[in-house]
Design an enzyme around this catalytic site. Structure first.
Site, mmCIF file in Angstrom:
data_model
loop_
_atom_site.group_PDB
_atom_site.id
_atom_site.type_symbol
_atom_site.label_atom_id
_atom_site.label_comp_id
_atom_site.label_asym_id
_atom_site.label_seq_id
_atom_site.Cartn_x
_atom_site.Cartn_y
_atom_site.Cartn_z
ATOM 1 N N HIS A 1 42.832 30.481 54.540
ATOM 2 C CA HIS A 1 41.957 30.532 55.718
ATOM 3 C C HIS A 1 42.567 31.452 56.787
ATOM 4 O O HIS A 1 41.866 32.279 57.375
ATOM 5 C CB HIS A 1 41.796 29.141 56.346
ATOM 6 N N LYS B 1 31.480 13.174 55.485
ATOM 7 C CA LYS B 1 32.430 13.609 54.471
ATOM 8 C C LYS B 1 33.780 12.934 54.718
ATOM 9 O O LYS B 1 34.245 12.883 55.853
ATOM 10 C CB LYS B 1 32.572 15.140 54.603
ATOM 11 N N ARG C 1 36.782 33.725 47.160
ATOM 12 C CA ARG C 1 38.006 33.833 46.365
ATOM 13 C C ARG C 1 37.740 34.290 44.934
ATOM 14 O O ARG C 1 38.437 35.113 44.384
ATOM 15 C CB ARG C 1 38.731 32.474 46.314
ATOM 16 N N SER D 1 41.945 23.628 50.090
ATOM 17 C CA SER D 1 42.525 22.465 50.775
ATOM 18 C C SER D 1 42.747 21.312 49.801
ATOM 19 O O SER D 1 43.742 20.587 49.899
ATOM 20 C CB SER D 1 41.603 22.000 51.907
HETATM 21 O O1 PNS Z 1 35.041 24.472 54.248
HETATM 22 P P1 PNS Z 1 33.682 24.308 53.657
HETATM 23 O O2 PNS Z 1 33.479 22.871 53.178
HETATM 24 O O3 PNS Z 1 33.373 25.310 52.588
HETATM 25 O O4 PNS Z 1 32.628 24.554 54.863
HETATM 26 C C1 PNS Z 1 31.256 24.306 54.681
HETATM 27 C C2 PNS Z 1 30.470 24.487 56.013
HETATM 28 C C3 PNS Z 1 31.091 23.683 57.124
HETATM 29 C C4 PNS Z 1 30.494 25.947 56.378
HETATM 30 C C5 PNS Z 1 29.004 24.030 55.719
HETATM 31 O O5 PNS Z 1 29.025 22.753 55.166
HETATM 32 C C6 PNS Z 1 28.120 24.020 56.967
HETATM 33 O O6 PNS Z 1 27.795 25.042 57.515
HETATM 34 N N1 PNS Z 1 27.719 22.811 57.406
HETATM 35 C C7 PNS Z 1 26.847 22.621 58.555
HETATM 36 C C8 PNS Z 1 25.444 22.156 58.138
HETATM 37 C C9 PNS Z 1 24.501 23.321 57.893
HETATM 38 O O7 PNS Z 1 24.307 24.185 58.729
HETATM 39 N N2 PNS Z 1 23.887 23.374 56.691
HETATM 40 C C10 PNS Z 1 22.942 24.403 56.327
HETATM 41 C C11 PNS Z 1 23.597 25.562 55.606
HETATM 42 S S1 PNS Z 1 23.878 25.167 53.913
#
Ligand code: PNS
Length: 180
Positions: free
Chosen positions: A31, A55, A104, A142
């Site tokens: 990150h 979560k 990645r 992670s």
């Molecule tokens: O680290 P991650 O788990 O890959 O991050 C995922 C994240 C936080 C970017 C994603 O879950 C997110 O944007 N959540 C907010 C809810 C949202 O906007 N959902 C619609 C898009 S799929």
């Protein structure tokens, strides 16, 4: 222009800000690598830390935000904020137009493709920009860090020092609570 997007520049390039969202449980050097690459392109990056409402997380939202703030304490162009709800709303509130994500391997693609297109559906003005981390971190996430650490393996060089310290503290606390 038919179905093509308008090539208009809404903000001068040098004043651009981007949002880098994630769960960061915990933040890894993969990150950090993407954030530092992002700083070559943007004047300001807002790191958006998803709150753990639905979560399960090892670290609380407060701890995840605090660790990232400590890592970038000397970097004024980085801001760290917790968020819930839709990412596009957070991006709009912070007057950004770009979401940065790391890519990645091919295995990341399907999820990222769906997320980028859903976000575009929700707000066509927001673009998602993908960057590849250094090959040194292309296997890293992670979950792998947490698993290796909890089984006694070394995560040196894979996470910032503050994260290693917090993982050690967590493991100690959990041993204590198991021993109660
Ligand atoms: O680290 P991650 O788990 O890959 O991050 C995922 C994240 C936080 C970017 C994603 O879950 C997110 O944007 N959540 C907010 C809810 C949202 O906007 N959902 C619609 C898009 S799929």
């Amino acid at each position: 222009m038919g179905n093509l997007v308008e090539p208009k520049r809404t903000v001068p390039w040098m004043k651009r800000r981007a949002v880098y969202p994630g769960f960061f449980d915990p933040i890894t050097n993969g990150h950090v690598d993407i954030i530092l690459r992002g700083l070559r392109l943007f004047d300001k990056i807002v790191i958006a830390v998803l709150k753990n409402i639905n979560k399960e997380a090892l670290f609380s939202t407060k701890d995840r935000v605090a660790m990232i703030q400590e890592i970038f304490v000397h970097q004024p162009d980085i801001e760290v904020k917790a968020f819930d709800g839709l990412l596009v709303e957070f991006v709009r509130r912070h007057k950004a137009k770009i979401v940065i994500r790391g890519l990645r391997a091919v295995s990341d693609f399907e999820y990222e493709f769906q997320m980028a297109l859903m976000n575009r559906q929700l707000d066509p003005e927001i673009e998602t920009l993908y960057m590849m981390p250094s090959v040194n971190y292309s296997f890293l996430n992670s979950s792998v860090v947490k698993e290796v650490f909890s089984l006694g393996g070394s995560v040196k060089g894979l996470v910032p020092e503050i994260v290693e310290k917090k993982l050690r503290e967590k493991l100690k606390q959990e041993r204590l609570s198991v021993g109660k």
